[in-house]
Design an enzyme around this catalytic site. Structure first.
Site, PDB file in Angstrom:
ATOM      1  N   TYR A 114      -1.790  -1.088  10.716  1.00 26.16           N
ATOM      2  CA  TYR A 114      -1.956  -1.317   9.269  1.00 26.16           C
ATOM      3  C   TYR A 114      -0.765  -0.743   8.499  1.00 26.16           C
ATOM      4  O   TYR A 114      -0.173  -1.417   7.648  1.00 26.16           O
ATOM      5  CB  TYR A 114      -3.261  -0.705   8.774  1.00 26.16           C
ATOM      6  CG  TYR A 114      -3.457  -0.896   7.287  1.00 26.16           C
ATOM      7  CD1 TYR A 114      -3.767  -2.157   6.771  1.00 26.16           C
ATOM      8  CD2 TYR A 114      -3.297   0.154   6.394  1.00 26.16           C
ATOM      9  CE1 TYR A 114      -3.914  -2.357   5.400  1.00 26.16           C
ATOM     10  CE2 TYR A 114      -3.442  -0.033   5.028  1.00 26.16           C
ATOM     11  CZ  TYR A 114      -3.756  -1.289   4.536  1.00 26.16           C
ATOM     12  OH  TYR A 114      -3.886  -1.489   3.176  1.00 26.16           O
TER      13      TYR A 114
ATOM     14  N   SER B 165       0.868  -1.186   0.000  1.00 25.67           N
ATOM     15  CA  SER B 165       0.000   0.000   0.000  1.00 25.67           C
ATOM     16  C   SER B 165       0.897   1.226   0.000  1.00 25.67           C
ATOM     17  O   SER B 165       2.055   1.153   0.429  1.00 25.67           O
ATOM     18  CB  SER B 165      -0.864   0.002   1.273  1.00 25.67           C
ATOM     19  OG  SER B 165      -1.483   1.255   1.467  1.00 25.67           O
TER      20      SER B 165
HETATM   21  N1  LIG Z   1      -8.793  -0.659  -0.969  1.00 31.36           N
HETATM   22  C1  LIG Z   1      -7.783   0.137  -0.673  1.00 31.36           C
HETATM   23  O1  LIG Z   1      -7.924   1.366  -0.561  1.00 31.36           O
HETATM   24  C2  LIG Z   1      -6.408  -0.455  -0.509  1.00 31.36           C
HETATM   25  C3  LIG Z   1      -5.310   0.429  -0.574  1.00 31.36           C
HETATM   26  C4  LIG Z   1      -4.037  -0.097  -0.434  1.00 31.36           C
HETATM   27  C5  LIG Z   1      -3.852  -1.439  -0.249  1.00 31.36           C
HETATM   28  N2  LIG Z   1      -4.914  -2.270  -0.178  1.00 31.36           N
HETATM   29  C6  LIG Z   1      -4.665  -3.699   0.044  1.00 31.36           C
HETATM   30  O2  LIG Z   1      -5.230  -4.443  -1.017  1.00 31.36           O
HETATM   31  C7  LIG Z   1      -5.480  -5.772  -0.561  1.00 31.36           C
HETATM   32  C8  LIG Z   1      -6.870  -6.184  -1.004  1.00 31.36           C
HETATM   33  O3  LIG Z   1      -7.815  -5.373  -0.331  1.00 31.36           O
HETATM   34  P1  LIG Z   1      -9.136  -4.834  -1.027  1.00 31.36           P
HETATM   35  O4  LIG Z   1      -9.044  -3.368  -1.046  1.00 31.36           O
HETATM   36  O5  LIG Z   1      -9.419  -5.542  -2.282  1.00 31.36           O
HETATM   37  O6  LIG Z   1     -10.185  -5.198   0.132  1.00 31.36           O
HETATM   38  P2  LIG Z   1     -11.435  -6.176   0.181  1.00 31.36           P
HETATM   39  O7  LIG Z   1     -12.391  -5.875  -0.916  1.00 31.36           O
HETATM   40  O8  LIG Z   1     -11.905  -6.093   1.585  1.00 31.36           O
HETATM   41  O9  LIG Z   1     -10.819  -7.623  -0.095  1.00 31.36           O
HETATM   42  C9  LIG Z   1     -10.073  -8.313   0.885  1.00 31.36           C
HETATM   43  C10 LIG Z   1      -9.980  -9.776   0.492  1.00 31.36           C
HETATM   44  O10 LIG Z   1      -9.254 -10.469   1.516  1.00 31.36           O
HETATM   45  C11 LIG Z   1     -10.055 -11.563   2.000  1.00 31.36           C
HETATM   46  N3  LIG Z   1      -9.812 -11.762   3.406  1.00 31.36           N
HETATM   47  C12 LIG Z   1     -10.055 -10.881   4.411  1.00 31.36           C
HETATM   48  N4  LIG Z   1      -9.770 -11.443   5.597  1.00 31.36           N
HETATM   49  C13 LIG Z   1      -9.338 -12.696   5.332  1.00 31.36           C
HETATM   50  C14 LIG Z   1      -8.927 -13.784   6.145  1.00 31.36           C
HETATM   51  N5  LIG Z   1      -8.909 -13.688   7.481  1.00 31.36           N
HETATM   52  N6  LIG Z   1      -8.532 -14.941   5.543  1.00 31.36           N
HETATM   53  C15 LIG Z   1      -8.583 -15.061   4.201  1.00 31.36           C
HETATM   54  N7  LIG Z   1      -8.973 -14.068   3.380  1.00 31.36           N
HETATM   55  C16 LIG Z   1      -9.356 -12.909   3.938  1.00 31.36           C
HETATM   56  C17 LIG Z   1     -11.514 -11.132   1.719  1.00 31.36           C
HETATM   57  O11 LIG Z   1     -12.366 -12.242   1.561  1.00 31.36           O
HETATM   58  P3  LIG Z   1     -13.256 -12.876   2.760  1.00 31.36           P
HETATM   59  O12 LIG Z   1     -13.818 -11.728   3.538  1.00 31.36           O
HETATM   60  O13 LIG Z   1     -14.267 -13.707   2.035  1.00 31.36           O
HETATM   61  O14 LIG Z   1     -12.312 -13.714   3.533  1.00 31.36           O
HETATM   62  C18 LIG Z   1     -11.341 -10.435   0.365  1.00 31.36           C
HETATM   63  O15 LIG Z   1     -11.314 -11.393  -0.669  1.00 31.36           O
HETATM   64  C19 LIG Z   1      -5.271  -5.763   0.949  1.00 31.36           C
HETATM   65  O16 LIG Z   1      -4.011  -6.313   1.257  1.00 31.36           O
HETATM   66  C20 LIG Z   1      -5.293  -4.275   1.294  1.00 31.36           C
HETATM   67  O17 LIG Z   1      -4.540  -3.981   2.446  1.00 31.36           O
HETATM   68  C21 LIG Z   1      -6.203  -1.809  -0.317  1.00 31.36           C
END
Ligand SMILES: NC(=O)c1ccc[n+]([C@@H]2O[C@H](COP(=O)([O-])OP(=O)(O)OC[C@H]3O[C@@H](n4cnc5c(N)ncnc54)[C@H](OP(=O)(O)O)[C@@H]3O)[C@@H](O)[C@H]2O)c1
Length: 276
Positions: free
Chosen positions: A170, A157
């Site tokens: 985080y 991130s």
């Molecule tokens: N969105 C942003 O602004 C942003 C910015 C920078 C970085 N990121 C990073 O991008 C990555 C993806 O996030 P996203 O934004 O796509 O969020 P998201 O839509 O909440 O997706 C998160 C994914 O991780 C899975 N997950 C969550 N907890 C889990 C667990 N305990 N075990 C296994 N799987 C789990 C969720 O599926 P289930 O709930 O079904 O398990 C979902 O598939 C993360 O590493 C996040 O830190 C996001």
């Protein structure tokens, strides 16, 4: 369904290159599943929600014809990375891509947020990512010795580049992911393995709901990216062999600018963005 393969059925699968993607049920991971499928990979998709994974697999099959194997796991369980690896082991020599994408954040004062929730965050964002990389890397190095390239993508991130008051754990987990990834990239770059840290900025997904960030300044501006664009940029960077990729021009400029200011000033700015 015909394209649902139980992990034990791997041994009978046609040898297609495989991409293993964590957190593939929603958001950036879901879009990375489409990128990999378009790139010619069959998929191993994991997350906790089996129903959401099935929906992604259905759409991937309809749009690209690629097959998905679904493994429903909670990666905050310490044994889960080994379970995932063991499930894929019969097809290990076909695994060409590992994407450590699953992760979450929480908004609030460190001393007030739930202790277990913050420890789970470290387990998912740091420990599971490290464990899976350690499990898959020897197979990738063996593939490299046989002249076949492999890839690890770790989703970090822009939070990695400065301290993050109100999301202290985080931001620290993502600083770890960048440092770890760049170091491993250096260790294995001559062994046929590319290791890439992808750093999205604010991106429209379920992340902000789970983190409690919906009303924050961070997620209210026009700079918020969509998950498909982030995934496409990340996938291109991985295939180009890059060690680090920041998605979006504004995010790249912001990451550069924090290097030029005192760390505590950068911390104050990060706090302002997270406040409501
Ligand atoms: N969105 C942003 O602004 C942003 C910015 C920078 C970085 N990121 C990073 O991008 C990555 C993806 O996030 P996203 O934004 O796509 O969020 P998201 O839509 O909440 O997706 C998160 C994914 O991780 C899975 N997950 C969550 N907890 C889990 C667990 N305990 N075990 C296994 N799987 C789990 C969720 O599926 P289930 O709930 O079904 O398990 C979902 O598939 C993360 O590493 C996040 O830190 C996001």
């Amino acid at each position: 369904m015909e394209y649902w393969r139980s992990p034990t059925a791997f041994a009978t699968m046609v040898a297609m290159p495989l991409a293993v993607i964590t957190g593939a049920s929603t958001g950036i991971g879901r879009e990375l599943a489409f990128e990999c499928a378009k790139g010619g990979y069959d998929l191993v998709l994991t997350a906790r929600s089996a129903a959401a994974l099935q929906k992604v697999a259905d759409e991937v099959k309809a749009k690209t014809g690629r097959i998905s194997t679904l493994i429903s796991l909670d990666l905050t369980e310490p044994g889960a990375p080994q379970t995932l690896f063991d499930s894929v082991a019969p097809a290990q020599s076909d695994v060409e891509v590992l994407i450590n994408n699953a992760g979450f954040g929480l908004l609030g004062f460190f001393h007030e947020l739930d202790t277990d929730a913050q420890l789970d965050m470290i387990q998912l964002n740091v420990t599971a990512l490290t464990h899976l990389t350690r499990l898959f890397l020897p197979g990738f190095i063996a593939r490299g010795a046989a002249g076949k390239k492999s890839y690890v993508m770790n989703i970090a991130s822009t939070a990695a580049f400065q301290p993050g008051p109100l999301m202290a754990v985080y931001y620290a987990t993502k600083a770890y992911v960048v440092s770890f990834t760049e170091a491993i990239h250096n260790e294995v770059k001559d062994k046929g393995v590319v290791v890439t840290a992808v750093c999205p900025g604010a991106t429209r997904t379920e992340f902000q709901n789970r983190a409690g960030l919906n009303a924050s300044k961070l997620f209210s501006g026009p700079h918020v990216m969509d998950a498909a664009t982030v995934a496409a940029q990340g996938y291109r960077a991985m295939k180009a062999g890059r060690s680090l990729a920041i998605t979006g021009t504004i995010n790249s400029l912001m990451a550069l600018s924090v290097r030029l200011v005192p760390r505590q000033f950068a911390a104050s700015m990060a706090r302002k963005f997270q406040e409501m």
